[in-house]
Design an enzyme around this catalytic site. Structure first.
Site, mmCIF file in Angstrom:
data_model
loop_
_atom_site.group_PDB
_atom_site.id
_atom_site.type_symbol
_atom_site.label_atom_id
_atom_site.label_comp_id
_atom_site.label_asym_id
_atom_site.label_seq_id
_atom_site.Cartn_x
_atom_site.Cartn_y
_atom_site.Cartn_z
ATOM 1 N N THR A 1 50.440 75.299 -27.939
ATOM 2 C CA THR A 1 51.324 74.898 -26.844
ATOM 3 C C THR A 1 50.826 73.573 -26.295
ATOM 4 O O THR A 1 49.616 73.332 -26.256
ATOM 5 C CB THR A 1 51.301 75.903 -25.676
ATOM 6 O OG1 THR A 1 49.962 75.939 -25.176
ATOM 7 C CG2 THR A 1 51.698 77.280 -26.108
ATOM 8 N N GLU B 1 54.918 80.985 -27.007
ATOM 9 C CA GLU B 1 54.273 82.304 -26.986
ATOM 10 C C GLU B 1 55.230 83.431 -27.342
ATOM 11 O O GLU B 1 54.822 84.577 -27.485
ATOM 12 C CB GLU B 1 53.685 82.579 -25.584
ATOM 13 C CG GLU B 1 52.456 81.745 -25.241
ATOM 14 C CD GLU B 1 52.791 80.398 -24.609
ATOM 15 O OE1 GLU B 1 53.935 79.925 -24.786
ATOM 16 O OE2 GLU B 1 51.919 79.824 -23.939
ATOM 17 N N LYS C 1 58.224 73.900 -2.310
ATOM 18 C CA LYS C 1 58.263 74.804 -1.157
ATOM 19 C C LYS C 1 58.299 73.949 0.104
ATOM 20 O O LYS C 1 57.320 73.298 0.443
ATOM 21 C CB LYS C 1 57.063 75.743 -1.165
ATOM 22 C CG LYS C 1 57.437 77.093 -0.630
ATOM 23 C CD LYS C 1 56.618 78.216 -1.214
ATOM 24 C CE LYS C 1 57.209 79.533 -0.733
ATOM 25 N NZ LYS C 1 56.277 80.615 -0.769
ATOM 26 N N TRP D 1 61.920 78.081 -0.711
ATOM 27 C CA TRP D 1 61.963 77.560 -2.073
ATOM 28 C C TRP D 1 63.153 76.625 -2.255
ATOM 29 O O TRP D 1 64.243 76.916 -1.804
ATOM 30 C CB TRP D 1 62.178 78.680 -3.095
ATOM 31 C CG TRP D 1 61.208 79.790 -3.083
ATOM 32 C CD1 TRP D 1 61.188 80.851 -2.234
ATOM 33 C CD2 TRP D 1 60.124 79.984 -3.991
ATOM 34 N NE1 TRP D 1 60.153 81.694 -2.562
ATOM 35 C CE2 TRP D 1 59.491 81.185 -3.638
ATOM 36 C CE3 TRP D 1 59.635 79.255 -5.077
ATOM 37 C CZ2 TRP D 1 58.393 81.679 -4.322
ATOM 38 C CZ3 TRP D 1 58.551 79.746 -5.763
ATOM 39 C CH2 TRP D 1 57.932 80.948 -5.375
HETATM 40 P P1 AMP Z 1 57.507 75.702 -24.946
HETATM 41 O O1 AMP Z 1 56.459 76.715 -25.152
HETATM 42 O O2 AMP Z 1 57.047 74.307 -25.163
HETATM 43 O O3 AMP Z 1 58.727 76.031 -25.742
HETATM 44 O O4 AMP Z 1 57.918 75.759 -23.399
HETATM 45 C C1 AMP Z 1 58.331 76.951 -22.797
HETATM 46 C C2 AMP Z 1 58.859 76.679 -21.413
HETATM 47 O O5 AMP Z 1 59.994 75.828 -21.482
HETATM 48 C C3 AMP Z 1 59.364 77.902 -20.711
HETATM 49 O O6 AMP Z 1 58.329 78.625 -20.089
HETATM 50 C C4 AMP Z 1 60.326 77.319 -19.701
HETATM 51 O O7 AMP Z 1 59.658 76.863 -18.555
HETATM 52 C C5 AMP Z 1 60.887 76.141 -20.429
HETATM 53 N N1 AMP Z 1 62.201 76.491 -20.975
HETATM 54 C C6 AMP Z 1 62.507 76.855 -22.228
HETATM 55 N N2 AMP Z 1 63.828 77.087 -22.348
HETATM 56 C C7 AMP Z 1 64.373 76.884 -21.135
HETATM 57 C C8 AMP Z 1 65.696 76.993 -20.596
HETATM 58 N N3 AMP Z 1 66.748 77.322 -21.326
HETATM 59 N N4 AMP Z 1 65.842 76.720 -19.276
HETATM 60 C C9 AMP Z 1 64.798 76.369 -18.487
HETATM 61 N N5 AMP Z 1 63.546 76.251 -18.936
HETATM 62 C C10 AMP Z 1 63.329 76.501 -20.248
#
Ligand code: AMP
Length: 545
Positions: free
Chosen positions: A187, A331, A442, A447
């Site tokens: 990640t 993950e 915040k 929020w």
């Molecule tokens: P990654 O592991 O790089 O794919 O990032 C995951 C994170 O991307 C998630 O925990 C979210 O915060 C964000 N994320 C993924 N898909 C979405 C979505 N459709 N809307 C908002 N946030 C998203």
């Protein structure tokens, strides 16, 4: 009493075997790194993957060894997915857009024995080479004679095509435990070291089955699927597994991801379904609008990775293309939820349907979700109670690769994974992300959702991209600042934008100021880099409002 059903292990090799037999002549088409179009079939792909598997074994790769890739979406990368995992080794896809230090950390942490590299990354390899372990050897993913000239002192190996040419395809995919590690993806967290997510054969096969379902991504043998999302970002959302599993034609776009290149490829290869992050689709839509081009076969887009603005869904609807939002994480393999409608929504008007589609969606079977408050108490499914989102399921991590500290922080005692997202879940099971935990604003104890403000701002005709961050405030603790980039030939104005937002938000939620930048900083996976924006605007003077 146990059932009397066969316990055949769920192995990745079974996917390519299935495609090679039942979808033997279905095509994999790639725009190559060299520039031309390459096409072959699942039948040929499996035979080449077998030759490559034999070559890997001869190079001394053993079960559990990590083999890295630094590569675009092409047929050679596809073959590596199957050759490496197929012999019980671990296919470690590396994101070349990360900083050099992060890539080095990742390669060294994973202890990659080999690195398969597209020739475009020769300058990157030259920079990294002096810091790589001597155990790590480079293989160029190209034809003999086309290897890039570098001043590398690392021991060279035959290139990808030479390895394949030297072997025959007399090879049976070995059988082993389905829990065996198959691939590894780090990640790109904005704080601390990258963390390794280690997928298994079982998790990969179950996830590919799950995402193929109609209310998930919906993939069939009559589709031509194009993962624009890179194969170095969560295995291109597992499309290189799901497409051959379902017998769909696979169209791999190589390194050229601009609107015009994608449009030409989609038309030439009759792509019906494409997947990628909103940033890609915003520029693709701008291309369609600017040129008046019509997509003759593309009728579905799956977008995720960051919030999908409703205005983008509307704009694509105008081009006859349905955009479905998906949410997930590295993950989670990655798919967790999609915002597919239920039968009860079909009779609703467009606005009401859009409210459902704007949510991150409901879980694919296998994914469990709960939202908890600060004390860890589960919150009701009422669409209003907010808290951290926790998930668990057969394709969700239960720890990070060789990182006990990060694993302990991420998991709770019942095996739930803490996503770091703040969300609500409504009575129909649709989850909505309000913010990343660290991006939450915040203000005076209340929020404010940066995602809601961004989605609204991007609907303004002058705005190309929008980000909202918290800026420290002496009285309210934090106040929102809106940062936008302009669409071509437009000049967004602060007062005009605030007036536009005021139609949708109470006064106290409105940003205190608007900043216009030529471009926003992005992370290696295409998300707006808010940590960088917060640094840039930490002392931004907010006007009294
Ligand atoms: P990654 O592991 O790089 O794919 O990032 C995951 C994170 O991307 C998630 O925990 C979210 O915060 C964000 N994320 C993924 N898909 C979405 C979505 N459709 N809307 C908002 N946030 C998203």
């Amino acid at each position: 009493m146990h059932g009397l059903m066969s316990e055949r292990p769920l192995l990745i090799s079974a996917i390519i075997k299935h495609a090679a037999v039942y979808h033997r002549d279905t095509e994999i088409v790639s725009r190559t790194v060299e520039g031309g179009i390459h096409r072959y079939t699942y039948g040929v792909a499996e035979r080449r993957a077998k030759r490559l598997a034999r070559a890997l074994l001869k190079l001394g790769i053993r079960p559990g060894d990590r083999v890295g890739t630094l590569a675009w979406n092409t047929f050679r990368h596809f073959e590596l997915y199957y050759a490496i995992s197929g012999i019980g080794a671990v296919c470690h896809t590396i994101n070349p857009r990360l900083f050099n230090e992060q890539i080095l950390y990742i390669v060294n942490h994973a202890e990659d024995r080999l690195l398969f590299v597209d020739t475009t990354f020769a300058p990157l390899i030259e920079r990294l080479a002096p810091h790589l372990s001597p155990e790590c050897r480079i293989i160029w993913m190209t034809e003999e004679g086309a290897e890039p000239a570098t001043g590398l002192s690392l021991p060279g190996l035959p290139c990808h095509e030479a390895l394949i040419r030297a072997e025959d395809e007399d090879f049976e995919w070995p059988g082993f435990d389905e829990r065996t590690a198959s691939s590894l993806c780090y990640t790109s967290g904005t704080t601390g070291n990258p963390k390794g997510v280690l997928y298994s054969h079982r998790s990969t096969v179950l996830h590919a089955l799950g995402i193929s379902l109609p209310d998930a991504i919906s993939i069939s043998a009559s589709d031509a699927v194009c993962p624009v999302v890179p194969m170095f970002h969560v295995n291109a959302w597992a499309i290189p597994y799901a497409a051959p599993m379902q017998g769909a034609k696979l169209v791999l776009p190589g390194p050229r991801l601009d609107g015009q290149s994608l449009y030409r490829l989609f038309e030439a290869e009759q792509v019906t379904l494409a997947l990628g992050v909103p940033t890609v689709w915003l520029s693709f839509e701008a291309h369609l609008s600017a040129t008046g081009a019509r997509c003759s076969t593309l009728h579905r887009i799956l977008s995720g990775g960051s919030a999908v603005p409703p205005s983008m869904v509307e704009a694509f609807a105008g081009h006859g293309i349905d955009v479905r939002q998906g949410w997930g994480m590295t993950e989670m393999s990655p798919l967790g939820t999609t915002a597919a409608l239920k039968a009860k929504h079909l009779g609703l008007d467009r606005d009401a349907q859009m409210k459902v589609k704007a949510k991150q969606g409901r879980p694919v079977f296998g994914v469990e979700m709960k939202v908890v408050d600060d004390a860890g108490q589960p919150q009701p499914y009422d669409g209003a109670s907010m808290g951290e989102l926790l998930v668990r399921g057969p394709w969700i991590v239960n720890g990070y690769f060789e990182d006990a500290e990060a694993s302990a922080a991420a998991m709770d005692e019942d095996g739930w994974f803490r996503t770091g997202d703040v969300a609500t879940i409504d009575p129909d099971g649709y989850m909505q992300i309000m913010d990343r935990r660290k991006d939450v604003i915040k203000s005076g104890g209340e929020w404010i959702s940066s995602i809601d403000l961004e989605n609204a701002a991007i609907a303004h005709p002058d705005v190309a991209e929008a980000a909202v961050i918290a800026v420290p405030h002496p009285r309210w603790a934090e106040r929102p600042l809106l940062i936008v980039t302009p669409r071509a030939d437009c000049r967004p104005q602060c007062d005009d934008l605030l007036k536009f937002l005021a139609e949708h938000f109470p006064r106290w939620m409105l940003p205190d100021d608007v900043v216009v930048l030529d471009q926003l900083p992005h992370t290696a996976t295409g998300k707006v880099m808010k940590i960088r924006l917060r640094e840039m605007f930490r002392s931004h003077p907010l006007p009294e409002r």
